[in-house]
Design an enzyme around this catalytic site. Structure first.
Site, PDB file in Angstrom:
ATOM      1  N   CYS A  70      -3.580  -6.912  12.020  1.00 16.31           N
ATOM      2  CA  CYS A  70      -2.496  -5.956  12.256  1.00 16.31           C
ATOM      3  C   CYS A  70      -1.459  -6.536  13.208  1.00 16.31           C
ATOM      4  O   CYS A  70      -1.779  -6.935  14.333  1.00 16.31           O
ATOM      5  CB  CYS A  70      -3.055  -4.660  12.848  1.00 16.31           C
ATOM      6  N   ARG A  73      -0.008  -4.025  16.842  1.00 16.68           N
ATOM      7  CA  ARG A  73      -0.930  -3.572  17.873  1.00 16.68           C
ATOM      8  C   ARG A  73      -0.315  -3.327  19.240  1.00 16.68           C
ATOM      9  O   ARG A  73      -1.006  -2.896  20.170  1.00 16.68           O
ATOM     10  CB  ARG A  73      -2.101  -4.573  17.980  1.00 16.68           C
ATOM     11  N   TRP A 242       3.056   3.167  11.054  1.00 17.00           N
ATOM     12  CA  TRP A 242       4.285   3.218  10.245  1.00 17.00           C
ATOM     13  C   TRP A 242       4.405   1.895   9.510  1.00 17.00           C
ATOM     14  O   TRP A 242       3.718   0.915   9.827  1.00 17.00           O
ATOM     15  CB  TRP A 242       5.513   3.452  11.125  1.00 17.00           C
ATOM     16  N   GLU A 247       6.540  -4.982   4.038  1.00 13.97           N
ATOM     17  CA  GLU A 247       5.331  -4.632   3.274  1.00 13.97           C
ATOM     18  C   GLU A 247       5.725  -3.988   1.950  1.00 13.97           C
ATOM     19  O   GLU A 247       5.109  -4.219   0.912  1.00 13.97           O
ATOM     20  CB  GLU A 247       4.463  -3.627   4.047  1.00 13.97           C
TER      21      GLU A 247
HETATM   22  N1  ARG Z   1       0.455  -3.247   3.282  1.00 15.13           N
HETATM   23  C1  ARG Z   1       0.008  -1.919   2.989  1.00 15.13           C
HETATM   24  C2  ARG Z   1       1.018  -1.233   2.076  1.00 15.13           C
HETATM   25  O1  ARG Z   1       2.012  -1.800   1.778  1.00 15.13           O
HETATM   26  C3  ARG Z   1      -0.179  -1.105   4.251  1.00 15.13           C
HETATM   27  C4  ARG Z   1      -1.072  -1.712   5.297  1.00 15.13           C
HETATM   28  C5  ARG Z   1      -0.960  -1.039   6.645  1.00 15.13           C
HETATM   29  N2  ARG Z   1       0.392  -1.141   7.159  1.00 15.13           N
HETATM   30  C6  ARG Z   1       0.852  -0.512   8.231  1.00 15.13           C
HETATM   31  N3  ARG Z   1       2.097  -0.682   8.535  1.00 15.13           N
HETATM   32  N4  ARG Z   1       0.100   0.264   8.966  1.00 15.13           N
HETATM   33  O2  ARG Z   1       0.863  -0.113   1.689  1.00 15.13           O
END
Ligand code: ARG
Length: 380
Positions: A70, A73, A242, A247
């Site tokens: 992560c 953090r 969030w 991502e």
């Molecule tokens: N990578 C994943 C997604 O695109 C989420 C993983 C957790 N990410 C976070 N920002 N808490 O759905």
């Protein structure tokens, strides 16, 4: 009789991990001096013990702080706990998940929250949320192999349909939760739309972008990892913070085995897609990332860009160092998928992660009825 004598023959892993947990400085400063002995006595007499709400919260915070994959953090101390250990039926679990979505989504001002259900008593007596996240989009595979929706969730979609679920058939149908309790096969719980905050994706300069019909959900609530703390396994413990824009834009919407949008976007931008060397993928990727960041901001939904996330991670590493701690880190997961070398994380010498550190969020055992196609996936 002393606890140590009583303990002979008991679950040694539980005893060892409980002892280690109560020896952690963050836990010690929270509990009364006799607590460890009390816990060991509980294990010796009942084969079991329970965390106090305070212990559970610090356990969850430390699991986050220890989680090597992560990048977010920096804010680990702000985690809020929703203690759902009294939930017993699948229906009660679903209700608590809706509450999790409402409280953590917070109308777009997302906040880090974990909802913890009761710990596993045995392989047969555990609560499990089968979905990898509380909000996930269905993937419908046609006979020819083409997928409408998110190809990552073809297996889960099939499983939901086998249980009687029928989606509308769009690219962004929210899957129902599949919740399994007491060793039974899962029950279906469609997510009430009012708990699903989503953002339509548009671009600050390309008017046609909105016409692509892209959207994504606000809340990345991981629901299939086990919170391992003090020797207890909380097999259902959904948690969320969030999104980092990349991502969504540099993975979910652009990976070739996900929504694969780069060729479409490049085409609309009029780029030369006949040669790799025109860097059409990179240009399309940049515009998609800008569109996601822009759209979330416009919708009032909090999201962080990958440069800010990387800077916060650097600050976290520094702060941890000044507290005398090193940061467990899995470089290949921490490096942003877009322009990695422009962020400090790329240049950090991060050792191989020690996956045995506890508390932590860990992978689950497969359930007896589970098919490997679902349980076997461990995508980055
Ligand atoms: N990578 C994943 C997604 O695109 C989420 C993983 C957790 N990410 C976070 N920002 N808490 O759905």
């Amino acid at each position: 009789m002393r606890a140590a004598d009583l303990l002979a023959g008991h679950d040694t892993e539980l005893v060892t991990q409980a002892t280690e947990f109560y020896a952690l400085p963050e836990v010690r400063e929270l509990v009364t001096p006799g607590r460890t002995d009390l816990v060991l006595h509980e294990i010796a007499t009942r084969g079991w013990y329970d965390h106090t709400p305070g212990e559970l919260l610090i356990g969850a915070k430390l699991a986050w702080r220890n989680h090597a994959r992560c990048i977010g953090r920096y804010t680990w101390q702000s985690l809020k706990l929703l203690d759902a250990r009294s939930c017993d039926t699948a229906d009660e679990v679903a209700q608590a998940c809706w509450e999790h979505l409402e409280i953590s989504s917070n109308a777009g001002r997302l906040r880090p929250v974990i909802t913890v259900f009761r710990a596993r008593r045995s392989q047969a007596d555990q609560i499990r949320i089968i979905n990898p996240q509380l909000i996930r989009y269905a993937g419908y595979q046609s006979a020819g192999g083409r997928v409408t929706g998110d190809p990552r969730h073809v297996g889960l979609t099939r499983q939901a349909m086998a249980l009687g679920w029928r989606g509308a058939g769009t690219r962004f149908d929210v899957l129902p939760l599949l919740i399994a309790v007491h060793g039974q096969p899962p029950a279906l719980f469609p997510v009430p739309p009012r708990y699903v905050l989503e953002v339509p994706i548009q671009h600050p300069r390309f008017a046609w972008f909105e016409g692509l019909g892209l959207r994504w959900h606000a809340n990345p609530a991981i629901s299939d990892l086990c919170l391992a703390a003090g020797g207890l396994r909380y097999t259902a413990a959904p948690f969320s913070g969030w999104y980092v824009g990349a991502e969504i834009a540099a993975r979910n919407l652009s990976d070739q085995n996900r929504y694969d949008m780069l060729p479409v976007i490049a085409e609309r931008m009029g780029l030369d897609t006949s040669r790799h060397s025109s860097l059409w993928r990179d240009r399309a990727l940049l515009e998609l990332n800008e569109a996601v960041i822009f759209s979330y901001a416009k919708a009032g939904v909090y999201l962080v860009d990958h440069h800010t996330a990387a800077a916060q991670f650097t600050a976290h590493v520094k702060r941890e160092a000044s507290a005398g701690r090193s940061v467990p880190a899995d470089w290949s997961w921490l490096v942003p998928p877009m322009s990695p070398s422009t962020t400090p994380v790329f240049h950090m010498a991060l050792g191989p992660p020690d996956l045995s550190v506890r508390p932590n969020f860990v992978r689950q055992d497969e359930l007896a009825w589970q098919d490997n196609a679902i349980a076997g996936e461990e995508p980055r």
